[in-house]
Structure formats: C-alpha cells, structure tokens
Design an enzyme around this catalytic site. Structure first.
Site, short mmCIF file in Angstrom:
data_model
loop_
_atom_site.label_atom_id
_atom_site.label_comp_id
_atom_site.label_asym_id
_atom_site.label_seq_id
_atom_site.Cartn_x
_atom_site.Cartn_y
_atom_site.Cartn_z
N HIS A 374 16.93 32.95 6.20
CA HIS A 374 17.06 31.86 5.21
C HIS A 374 16.08 30.72 5.41
CE1 HIS A 374 20.88 33.19 3.36
NE2 HIS A 374 21.09 33.72 4.55
N LYS A 567 21.30 17.26 -2.41
CA LYS A 567 21.17 18.36 -1.45
C LYS A 567 21.17 17.72 -0.07
CE LYS A 567 17.27 19.43 -3.63
NZ LYS A 567 16.95 20.82 -3.91
N ARG A 568 21.19 18.53 0.99
CA ARG A 568 21.13 17.94 2.33
C ARG A 568 19.87 17.07 2.44
NH1 ARG A 568 25.11 19.43 6.21
NH2 ARG A 568 23.76 18.30 7.64
N LYS A 573 12.71 18.51 2.40
CA LYS A 573 13.18 18.47 1.01
C LYS A 573 12.63 17.23 0.28
CE LYS A 573 17.52 20.96 2.00
NZ LYS A 573 17.48 22.19 1.18
N THR A 678 19.15 26.98 -4.39
CA THR A 678 20.06 27.57 -5.37
C THR A 678 20.55 26.52 -6.34
OG1 THR A 678 21.74 27.38 -3.65
CG2 THR A 678 20.87 29.57 -4.07
N LYS A 682 21.43 26.20 -10.60
CA LYS A 682 22.64 25.61 -11.20
C LYS A 682 22.28 24.58 -12.26
CE LYS A 682 24.81 26.33 -6.76
NZ LYS A 682 25.04 25.75 -5.43
#
Ligand code: 4GP
Length: 841
Positions: A374, A567-568, A573, A678, A682
C-alpha cells in the site's frame, strides 16, 4: 464431540426456528421487546440511545440468522474460501448500513416513527467502529462489503482493539488526543467464549530426533496468552449472504489471576499479569504510512496471525483432506506486511506440528498467500530487529533464516557471482542491528504481489521490488486498482442522489453493477434532471454548513465554492501546500480594491484529518490551518469571500456528511507518493470535481472521466527524483509567490512565527523533499481555473454529471472480482434471492 441434534428432536427445532421480523409490526414488536427485556427499560424512559440499542439488536438478530445460514451454506458447498488478514478495519457505523443492505430502512423509518423516533436521530447515536487509521483500513471495510454482496465465501480476521483511533479535539488550534473507548455498548459483536486459542510468546527451542533420525524442533516455555474470538456479521447488499469478520481479543490464560500470589497477599501482581495479557489487543497504533518498531506492535501481529491461522487450519482439518489440497481450499490475503508472520507460522505448523517435509510445506505456503503493498514511502516499510524476534518468537526466527537461506541459494544459482544482488534482496538486512525486512519476506512467501493503482504497481516493480521482478519474473507482480463500495459511499451517504439516479436508470441496479451509471450521461442535458441535481448538491452543502457551525463555530455560506481536503495529515499529502495556497489567496484579496474584491468568487476551504500523536510537523500544519482560519474568518474586509475551517475529529461518519457536500476536493500528494487514494473516488462519485496531481488513482480517474473534467497540476512522478537532486546539489529558488506567503507568516500575521518555522524551513532550507515550491505556481494557477470554471454553473454541472456517469470502474466489486479471479482463484456461491424482493431470505 458431535453437537448435532438427533433426527427425532429436529422437528421441534424446525417448528420454533427464529426468523426475525417480517414486516413493520414485527419490527416494532422486536424493538419494544428489546427495550423492555434486553435493556430492562420501558416507554417511560426510552431515549434515543435506548431506541438505537433496541433497533440495532432487532437488526442484529436478523443478521445473525442469515449469518448462520451463510456459514452452513459455505460449509456444505465445501469450496475454497478467502481469508482477508488486516490489522485495520475502519468500519464506521453499522446500523444504517445493515438497514440499507437488508433493504429494510424504509420499514424501520416508519416503524421508529410509530414509536416516536426520527430515524436520523437514532442512527446518530452510534459510535463509529474506528479500528483503523485511514485508507488501508477503510479499503478493508469496503472489501468486506463487496465480498458479502458478491456472495464470496470469505472471512475477515483482525484485532478487537479496546481503543480505536483516538478522538481528536482541537484546543486553541492544537490537536489534542482523547482515548476512543467504543465498547461501552456494541451490539454488533458476538463474543465467542468457546472459540479461544492459546498463543505462546518467548521461551526457547529444543531439538530432538525421531526414530528415522529426522530432527524435530520444539518451542517450549515462555508465556501463554488466550485469544478470544468476537464475531461481527457483515451483511451483503440485496443478498442473504452475511459473512463474518472475526476479531481477536487478548485475555490472560489460566484463570483470572494467579491464586498463589493472591493467597500470599500479593494481590497487585496477580492482577498485573492479567492486565499485561489484555494490553496486547488494547490499542490501535495511530500511525498511517509509518512504522515505529515497538515490541507490543510485534506482539499484536503475532497474536492475531497465530490465532487466525489456528482457526483456518482447524477448519481445513475438519475436511480430512490431504495437506497438499490446502491451497485449493484456502487463500489468504496479507493486507500490507503487518500479517507477514503468517507465512512463517504456517510453515511452522506444517513442519513442526504436522510433520511435513520443508519443501512440501513451503510449496503449500507460497501457493496460499497473496500480498498487497500500500505504500512506497521508506518510513512505512516494516522492519523488525533480529534480536527482538529472537526474544519474542525464537522458533520463527530460525524458520525465517531457513527461508532466507533457501531463497538466496536459488538467487545465487540464477545470478552466479553477483554478491550485490544477494545483499540487496536478503530478507535479513546486514545492518547494526540486523533487521528482518518484512516486505521481502512477504514477497518470497506469496504467489502474487499487487499494488493498488496502476502507477503505484509500476513504481514498486521499478523501484523497491525491482530485483524481485528479475528473480521471480514479472507475472508474480500485478495491479488491482482500489475501489469503494457504492452502497455506503453513494446510497447511504447521499440518498437523494442515489434515488435520483435510480429514477432515471430504472432502479437501483447500479448499486450492484456500477458501470450502469453510464446511463446517467443520457440525461446530462435534461433540464429537470440538472435542476434536481443542483438542488441535491445545495442541500448537502446546507447540511455540511450546519455541521460546520455546530462543530467549528464558523458561519459559512452554502452558495460559496466548497473546497475540501480531508484525509490523514501527512507531509506527502501536502496539506501544507493547500494552506500556503489559502494564505496566498488571502493576501491577494487583501491587496485588491473593494470593487475588485466584489468580483471574486466566495470560497470555503475545509480541512479535516488526524495527525499521528508523535508527528510534530503534521501537528504544526493543523495549528497553522487553525491560526489562518482565526485571522481570515474574522477579517471584515474579506467576509464571505474566504472562510477557512478545520473540522475536528474526521472519521467515517463525518466523511458521509462531508463527501456529498464538496464542489472540489484536493488530492495533491507529491507525484509518486500516494499509492492510490480512495477518497478521490468517493468525491467524484458524489458529484464533486477534483484538483489533483498526476498520482495514484487520480490518473485512472482522469482516464475514465476525461481530462476536461479534472483539474490536474504539478510535476510528474518521473521528474521528482531529479528535482530533489537539484534542490540538494543545485540552487533551490523558492517560488516568488510562496516567498510572499512565508514573509507574511514570518511577520507574525498568524501568530508567533516560531510556531510555524518548521514548515517553512522544510521547504526553504531542508531540500523541499515534497516539492511544495516546485508545484506552487501550477497549483495557484490551477485554482484560478477552478474559480473560472465554477462561475459557469451550467458547464460545471455538466462536468459533474458526466464524471459521475463514468465512475463505474471504481466500485470495490470490480476490484474484489479481480482479486478473486487473478489472485485467489475463488468463485461466488450461488444464492437464491428471496421472493419478497428485499434480497433477504
Ligand atoms: C494507504 C495509501 O496511502 C493510499 O494511497 C491507498 O489508497 C490506501 O492505502 C489503500 O490502498 N496506505 C496506508 C498505510 O494507509 O498505512 O500504508
């Protein structure tokens, strides 16, 4: 012991077989019964919490009956099963999902109304089951939904943490972590006090020889902890199939406490043993994309893996088949490297306990396992010191050394005289201290290795696992692009949009075959359809605005463009890129004349996400977002033109409110760092557009929906390494607009500049590893394009509708079918649908 009821007595059983409620009356009866008997309350003290409890118990009763039948069906069919081993299952709430999957939400709604409750309030009472950190854990939850919905014989195995991911509070702009004790009341689990396994730790290895002179290893001594099974029923959508998620809880073995110590007056230490045992499953490690190498974590891993394998092997042995048929009956998927010890444990069971020869055993092992990677982030690749494994699992270390020896021998034959490759691929890293490389062990012990999006699967083949592609050949490595379940992420989170789509496509078939969404494109010019589409988005934004007001105290205008990054919190990110961009926007607005300002598009920038408690930089990012919000949101010059919100305690149930309300969401990781993502799927599925980098699944989303419908920016993965190199060895000139942002922060515009110095120096002085400056200009320009596009609402809605209609590929059903066919070699079980149309028998 045979536990079947003898034939003559079965009639009585059949006559009294439980069936669960059939209609609204039956449902109400069950709710009242549970309030009065299970909860020991009455209509004079039934609050929403009690109504939730009773309603859940009524649905749980139904689920467990289907669960029983499903297990029976699977046992009779005797076909191959898949076992999904994941240290994380980020399930969220269960009640709403159970009602929808069973097809009884309308009935429950009107039943609850008869009893005096609004279904929304009842659903709200449930505490999220948050046994995961982020993407990896939520993916596992989507997979369980798809496995059940597609009627695959499948079990999930995980840990029953007493504390899930911590609850995040924001105090004075800082993240504060509060324990998440979620088990106070959890109707969704069945303790199986009769299903227990003794798990051994520590001790030593004795060798003996049998009559034939063969050497046998015995793992002796040490301590034993008991694993107790808790089963969570997983209902499929529109099918009676109800699968099982088995979570293990740790308990002291051999009684509650040591009576000898107790009797000699040493009460404290007699209880301490018990507590130490229970610590194993006490808490989820709160790290996302990061490994910390703590002994307790390794203990968790072995505890869970050993209990699960014992269970799987026990089930297989009941069939009395020869061992070589094991891989024809059992597929085990390793969700990341966390369960890699399962490879070693199965080999140990086969050679030490079942007496198989090494080669025969190893052949069974490697044909059983598949491994999913992952992440390529180096800090997330798991390694354990040889010394720690030696201490905790002495026999396993010997087996790891043997696996490595035989593996390196084959490599040596393949590449004679290449010492370097042996050093590179060795499962044991010859460092100080020596380390066991879990990803390498997982690759060697599996027949397939997959990444989670095309770019990511290519990257692992050309970077971290390159040598292994040479050794095993390219066929062992494959891609399965992630997916999401449209049941939770459309039907449940956005019921009005789901209903609108159903009204145009002739029913809810798209929920089981998401490619059917393509019919939506036929209505892209249908005026009434477009109007309703826009109304639904607006209503979802109103709902989020209400939540923002309640939780963050900020008033936002639902007509503004809602720009979301949830998100985290992680440097890769790049929430820092986002907040720097927001500051740039603020500075630009401040420099405008009032007339000019009036022409600007109002925007609300929404952040949410948890930082790992020890991740200092991530916490600094949260602090800066809040500090900026504080200034911007109170600036009279700015008003509605810009609002900045940090939403506290982002989790699955909040995502269900946030995702449907987004106009544009940010998926802006440095190219090559986000394995898939992901949430990007969504957001698009719910009629929001994306601003993103060419990374992870963004690339495939673009391929599906068309590049006119997505806002891509930034450097490409193939250029990242050179850019990093040039930062270190060339001259690194900061983007001039970004320099102005830094200047504003350093002047103290958002409070003490020292609080944010780390974020600035990371970019300016420490090599800008995540390319924030390189991508800044392109990011700002692309946001300007977003503004422009949003002004043309007609065009914008066309983009949204078109995108939704092309998202069929991203269902986790497609994804699970690919795993089933390419990796697990399993077939769905045929199941008769119920005649009442609910899908439930
Ligand atoms: C995540 C990846 O970061 C994310 O890109 C991916 O979509 C998700 O797994 C599911 O495959 N990884 C983790 C982790 O959560 O802890 O490594």
């Amino acid at each position: 012991v045979e536990a079947s009821i003898p034939e003559p007595q079965r009639e009585a059983w059949t006559k009294h077989q439980a069936s669960g409620f059939k209609d609204k009356d039956g449902f109400e009866q069950e709710v009242v019964r549970h309030v009065e008997t299970t909860l020991a309350r009455s209509m004079f003290n039934c609050d929403e919490q009690a109504a939730y409890a009773a309603c859940s118990l009524a649905f749980r009763d139904r689920l467990v009956l289907e669960w029983n039948r499903t297990q029976q069906r699977q046992t009779f069919a005797d076909s191959k099963r898949v076992y999904y081993l994941s240290l994380e299952f980020l399930m969220g709430r269960a009640l709403d999902n159970a009602m929808l999957n069973i097809g009884q939400k309308d009935l429950a709604k009107s039943g609850l109304a008869d009893l005096g409750f609004r279904i929304e309030d009842v659903i709200e009472q449930e505490h999220d089951a948050a046994l995961g950190n982020g993407g990896l854990g939520r993916l596992a939850a989507c997979f369980l939904d798809s496995l059940a919905s597609l009627n695959y014989p499948a079990w999930g195995y995980g840990l029953r943490y007493r504390y899930g991911i911590f609850k995040q509070e924001i105090i004075d702009g800082y993240q504060v972590e509060v324990p998440d004790y979620w088990l106070d009341f959890n109707p969704w689990e069945f303790p199986r006090h009769d299903v227990t396994v003794d798990i051994q730790f520590y001790g030593h290895v004795q060798k003996s020889t049998d009559a034939s002179g063969k050497s046998i290893a015995h793992w002796e001594g040490g301590e034993v902890v008991k694993a107790v099974a808790y089963d969570v029923p997983i209902p499929g959508y529109a099918t009676p199939s109800t699968n099982n998620l088995r979570l293990w809880s740790s308990k002291a073995s051999g009684g509650e406490f040591d009576f000898q110590k107790f009797n000699s007056g040493d009460y404290e230490s007699s209880v301490a043993d018990q507590q130490r045992a229970e610590t194993i499953s006490a808490v989820l490690y709160p790290n996302d994309n990061l490994e910390r190498g703590k002994e307790l974590r390794l203990k968790q891993q072995y505890f869970w893996v050993a209990a699960s394998l014992y269970d799987i092997v026990r089930r297989f042995k009941k069939s009395k088949r020869p061992w070589r048929e094991f891989p024809e009956q059992v597929a085990i998927q390793l969700n990341d490297t966390h369960p890699t010890l399962a490879v070693v444990e199965l080999q140990r069971i086969l050679i030490d306990l079942e007496g198989l020869e090494w080669d025969e055993a190893w052949n069974i092992v490697t044909n059983t396992f598949g491994y999913t990677n992952h992440t390529v982030l180096p800090e997330a690749l798991e390694k354990w010191s040889v010394g720690l494994i030696q201490h905790l699992l002495p026999r396993h270390l010997q087996i790891i050394y043997d696996i490595n020896l035989f593996f390196l021998q084959t490599v040596e034959r393949q590449f004679p005289n290449d010492r370097e490759i042996l050093r590179r691929v060795s499962i044991i890293e010859e460092s100080q201290p020596k380390m066991v490389r879990m990803a390498f062990l997982a690759i060697v012990g599996s027949h397939k290795v997959n990444g989670v999006a095309e770019l990511h699967s290519d990257l692992i083949k050309t970077t971290i696992f390159k040598d292994f592609v040479e050794i095993f050949g390219p066929d062992k490595f494959t891609n399965v692009t992630n997916g999401i379940t449209p049941r939770r992420w459309l039907h449940q989170a956005n019921p009005r949009l789901s209903d609108l789509i159903a009204s145009k496509t002739g029913g809810y078939d798209f929920l089981t075959d998401l490619t059917k969404l393509n019919q939506v494109e036929n209505f892209v010019n249908d005026k009434a359809f477009r109007k309703e589409w826009a109304e639904i988005k607006y209503a979802n934004k109103v709902r989020l605005a209400k939540h923002i007001k309640e939780s963050a105290g900020v008033e936002v205008n639902p007509s503004s463009l809602f720009d979301v990054q949830v998100k985290r919190i992680h440097e890769y990110k790049r929430q820092q890129l986002n907040i720097f961009g927001v500051i740039h926007r603020y500075l630009t607005l401040k420099n405008m004349s009032p007339e000019e300002r009036k022409k600007q598009l109002p925007r609300v920038t929404i952040f949410g996400g948890k930082a790992a408690p020890g991740y200092w930089m991530a916490k600094q990012i949260i602090h800066l977002v809040n500090a900026v919000g504080n200034v911007v949101n109170n600036d009279k010059d700015i008003g509605d033109l810009l609002k900045v919100v940090f939403l506290e305690d982002y989790n699955v149930s909040k995502a269900e409110i946030i995702v449907p309300a987004s106009d544009i969401s940010e998926h802006i990781s440095t190219a090559g760092t986000e394995a898939s993502g992901t949430s990007n799927m969504k957001f698009v599925l719910n009629g929001g557009l994306i601003i993103g980098t060419c990374d992870g699944a963004n690339i495939e989303i673009t391929r599906e929906i068309g590049e006119n419908n997505i806002f891509l920016f930034g450097n490409l993965a193939e250029d990242v390494e050179d850019l990093r190199h040039s930062h270190t060895y060339g001259s690194h000139n900061i983007d001039p607009d970004l320099a102005k942002v830094f200047e504003a922060i350093e002047k103290g515009m958002f409070g003490s500049q020292q609080d944010f110095a780390g974020m600035i120096t990371a970019v300016r002085d420490h090599g800008d590893y995540y390319l924030v400056s390189d991508d800044f200009h392109s990011y700002i320009e692309t946001h300007a394009l977003v503004d422009e596009a949003y002004r043309n609402q007609e065009e914008w809605i066309t983009k949204c509708i078109t995108s939704v209609s092309r998202m069929g590929f991203f269902s986790s059903d497609r994804c699970i079918n690919e795993y089933a066919e390419e990796i697990w070699n399993i077939e769905p079980l045929r199941v008769e649908k119920a005649s009442d149309g609910t899908g439930k028998g």
